[in-house]
Scaffold this motif. Sequence first.
Motif, short mmCIF file in Angstrom:
data_model
loop_
_atom_site.label_atom_id
_atom_site.label_comp_id
_atom_site.label_asym_id
_atom_site.label_seq_id
_atom_site.Cartn_x
_atom_site.Cartn_y
_atom_site.Cartn_z
N PHE A 329 4.30 28.15 12.14
CA PHE A 329 3.20 27.56 12.25
C PHE A 329 3.30 26.12 12.96
N THR A 330 2.24 25.74 13.60
CA THR A 330 2.09 24.19 14.01
C THR A 330 1.77 23.33 12.89
N ASN A 331 1.77 22.19 12.98
CA ASN A 331 1.56 21.06 12.03
C ASN A 331 0.17 21.51 11.37
N GLU A 332 -0.67 21.63 12.40
CA GLU A 332 -1.96 21.73 11.87
C GLU A 332 -2.31 23.11 11.12
N GLU A 333 -1.56 24.05 11.64
CA GLU A 333 -1.76 25.34 10.82
C GLU A 333 -1.09 25.41 9.51
N LEU A 334 0.03 24.89 9.59
CA LEU A 334 0.54 24.71 8.09
C LEU A 334 -0.24 23.97 7.32
N ARG A 335 -0.69 22.71 7.67
CA ARG A 335 -1.29 22.02 6.94
C ARG A 335 -2.93 22.66 6.46
N LYS A 336 -3.43 23.43 7.14
CA LYS A 336 -4.63 24.44 6.73
C LYS A 336 -4.05 25.43 5.49
N VAL A 337 -2.87 26.06 5.83
CA VAL A 337 -2.41 26.91 4.96
C VAL A 337 -2.15 26.45 3.48
N LEU A 338 -1.75 25.07 3.64
CA LEU A 338 -1.29 24.67 2.27
C LEU A 338 -2.71 24.17 1.36
#
Length: 568
Positions: A329-338
Amino acid sequence: MALITLRRNLCHLSDFRIHGALAALKNHPVIHVHKVAEERLCPWFCSPQSEPFKVRFRHGCCKKFHSENGNDLHPVGEPVFSQAHDWDRPEQNLKSVDEQMFYGRLNNFTSSEEVLSFISALQTLPDTLVAGALHRICEVEKKDGDQKPPKEILKNSVFQALCIRCEQESSSLPDTVLVTALHALTLLHVDPQSSLLLNLVAECQRRLKRGGLEVHSLCILGESLIKLQGPGCATLELIIYQLQGEKLEEFTPEDIVALYRILQACTEKVDQHQAFLNKLNNFSLSIVYNLSPTLISQMISALVVLDQTQALPLVIKLGKYAVRHIPHFTNEELRKVLEAFIYFGHSDRFFTKALEQHVASVCLTLDPEVVSKVMEYCSRKHILSKPILDAVAETFVCQSEKFLPHQISELIEPFGKLNYLPPNASALFRKLENMLLTHFNSFPPKTLLKILHSCSLIECHPVNFMAKIFSPCFLQKLQGEELFLDKLSLAQLTQLFLTSVLECPFYKGQKLLPKYQVRSFLTPCSSLETPLDFHLYRSVKIGLIDLLGARVYFASKVLTPYCYTIGE
């Protein structure tokens, strides 16, 4: 006269039908031709006040013109269209250009300049590859965020040649090429009112009304129109209506996620589309295994925006497959998942384990917003993960200047809530104290109160700040324009006051005024006091009565002089 060279190796980049340009060279000075070209192209990309730029015409069907002495031009009237048939029948171009090789080369380029240089050297360029080139330019320009591409790209003569071709031949372009070109130009922030985009949009609308656009083209067109005209445009409703009539089994995973993104933009019409969303959510369960990290992030983010709380099975399955993708995950993608896990109240021990390993190994390179979101996830789900908390504490000590006030609050609060002191606690709170002393006025009052209250919960008493937060000036800022302070803030202030009285007897500064003190810390969110366990209370009470002989010998909810409630 000016020296003009029409280079053969660059002249095959487009299928312009501008044979009249040759006659223009014959009848007008070169400066005039440059002026006309600039007036033609400038409205797409720049204001009329911008500096003029040089445009060279290069065409695939021209012979090489060269002036030996700088004064004589090759006779313009001489037949020079020996290769015009190649451009008139683009289907034949596929035989002279290895399309797979073309896309392979494109994907290896990391800048627009490389793409345009490669395009300019081609002898033939089919329609599909025109769209592919524009799409790749869009991709490399978007890697650094949603910023506009440099003007040098938009003014590049090769890029403008691609645009002219799309505009002049919009009616003959295949559907996929047409919508892909529109999408790429939209993301490159070409003026929506330019003749280029107006022509492409009009042609797309004509084909949409006739019907027959494939699912993939409908999805691309829908996202382009949202960007250009907003989610309220009437054409978007027609696109959604046609997509609802298609069989979901015929959608690719990419199209399914694109459909979620389109519906996500129309949040005000969620109720209207809910029946279709239910069908879409159920079908999506069967394709989760085939989603990339980016698609998983986009789908679960759309479920949050669309408030699909009834789609918990889909959220759980997305979380299950997200475990294997955490390192990718990119930083932004991981943030959205969390963010989605927090929103839906979901947690998974396998996800948490994978998150621990990821954060512990790359925490120093994570974006501050992701770090704070990781901590919020642990706090909300009461996950005492020592690897995560230790790594985050070390990150804050090393990179505290990168965190904003609200991120610092989200980072510090879990330590207090989970009652955990990291190994470097002294360095952590020393760094925090220095930041608060230096930037005290930069922190919003409620954010500051949350941070100090969290510190007191793990016995790191913020004595140096108590006089400031108990002052009438700070309390007035804390209240803001409201008539009264909220109950949570009052409870936090009261607990800090009790700390100053009971734990820090040496503190002789400002006291909290009685009107701001509360007698109970029980708040709606149960963040400060755990609700009564009635079964436990009843068992203890019965035991005490048996032991002491009567209820009169003990009491509950006893209020001490310092506002502590000794009770259940």
